[in-house]
Scaffold this motif. Structure first.
Motif, mmCIF file in Angstrom:
data_model
loop_
_atom_site.group_PDB
_atom_site.id
_atom_site.type_symbol
_atom_site.label_atom_id
_atom_site.label_comp_id
_atom_site.label_asym_id
_atom_site.label_seq_id
_atom_site.Cartn_x
_atom_site.Cartn_y
_atom_site.Cartn_z
ATOM 1 N N UNK A 1 0.910 -1.221 -0.056
ATOM 2 C CA UNK A 1 -0.040 0.129 0.024
ATOM 3 C C UNK A 1 1.119 1.123 0.080
ATOM 4 N N UNK A 2 0.312 2.430 -0.051
ATOM 5 C CA UNK A 2 0.969 3.665 0.058
ATOM 6 C C UNK A 2 0.161 4.655 0.574
ATOM 7 N N UNK A 3 0.805 5.648 1.041
ATOM 8 C CA UNK A 3 0.419 6.702 1.683
ATOM 9 C C UNK A 3 1.058 8.143 1.335
ATOM 10 N N UNK B 1 -4.149 3.157 10.720
ATOM 11 C CA UNK B 1 -4.900 2.487 10.182
ATOM 12 C C UNK B 1 -4.471 1.526 9.179
ATOM 13 N N UNK B 2 -3.515 2.467 8.235
ATOM 14 C CA UNK B 2 -2.685 1.834 7.104
ATOM 15 C C UNK B 2 -1.920 0.818 7.528
ATOM 16 N N UNK B 3 -1.175 0.969 8.755
ATOM 17 C CA UNK B 3 -0.051 -0.167 9.157
ATOM 18 C C UNK B 3 -0.890 -1.334 9.702
ATOM 19 N N UNK B 4 -1.992 -1.150 10.552
ATOM 20 C CA UNK B 4 -2.793 -2.201 10.864
ATOM 21 C C UNK B 4 -3.088 -3.023 9.630
ATOM 22 N N UNK B 5 -3.691 -2.282 8.529
ATOM 23 C CA UNK B 5 -4.241 -2.849 7.284
ATOM 24 C C UNK B 5 -3.299 -3.854 6.551
ATOM 25 N N UNK B 6 -1.892 -3.126 6.231
ATOM 26 C CA UNK B 6 -0.846 -4.034 5.611
ATOM 27 C C UNK B 6 -0.626 -5.201 6.288
#
Length: 233
Positions: free
Chosen positions: A106-108, A119-124
């Motif tokens: 993913x990317x941000x 949230x993104x760290x949890x998702x990946x």
């Protein structure tokens, strides 16, 4: 007696000390995370990933010595259990697609909010792709077929799409045009859980690890064309 959940081990890689420290200060106070190391270039990120075995690497894609794209390719190849979350200054950046090709989950953008980063760290960490489906499709449709793009690892290797059933190809096409699981379910008149089952099967048959690589594969196979929502052929 219930044990304490394992903390998500995070390595942060960015050549700007203020950005690196800021990311660490966002994540470190949350008991769900443990920031195990910080790197200021891609080679150091690879070395520290081998040493600390993080669950997630938050990776700036433009760094000296070894850039974030090359570092991502090495980490995801050498440490397949480790997930990479790419960071970019801009939403629309061809280096982001190169990082997704290389294995980033993913990317941000760097101006992301603390809540979005967490949230993104949890998702990946769960194995999902941390990128909005329509933004992912817009990025890939813009850059995958662009003849002049930064040097990057070879395209995502996929198995023969002919192994997919007609129904799976329909799901793959809808996924590649930017629909999320609920929208795919609505379009096909099936349940979200059935869509998830189809997607799991698609990933396995194409030998891709996540949604981002499946979308790239759809464009490169000709299933969909850049700036088009119609199936190829």
């Amino acid at each position: 007696m219930t044990g304490t959940p394992e903390r998500i081990r995070v390595l942060i890689a960015d050549d700007q000390p203020l950005v690196r420290r800021g990311l660490a200060l966002i994540l470190a106070p949350d008991p769900a995370f443990e920031v195990v190391a910080e790197a200021d270039d891609g080679q150091q990120a690879v070395d520290l990933a081998h040493r600390h075995r993080p669950h997630v690497v938050v990776m700036d894609i433009r760094m000296p010595v070894l850039d974030g794209v090359q570092a991502t390719e090495r980490i995801t190849r050498e440490l397949p259990a480790c997930r990479v979350l790419a960071l970019s200054t801009f939403d629309m950046d061809e280096y982001v697609v190169a990082a997704l090709r290389a294995g980033a989950s993913g990317f941000l953008p760097k101006d992301v909010s603390p809540e979005e980063l967490s949230a993104a760290v949890r998702t990946v960490h769960t194995g999902e792709a941390a990128v909005a489906p329509r933004l992912l499709t817009r990025l890939i449709s813009t850059y995958v077929t662009t003849p002049h793009r930064p040097q990057s690892p070879p395209s995502v290797p996929v198995s023969d799409p002919g192994e997919l059933t007609p129904r799976e190809i329909e799901v793959w096409h809808l996924l590649a045009t930017g629909l999320d699981n609920a929208e795919i379910a609505s379009a096909m008149g099936i349940s979200v859980s059935t869509v998830k089952n189809y997607i799991t099967s698609i990933f396995a048959k194409l030998s891709v690890r996540d949604r981002a690589q499946a979308v790239i594969a759809a464009y490169e196979s000709g299933l969909v064309e850049a700036r088009s929502t119609n199936p190829a052929g």
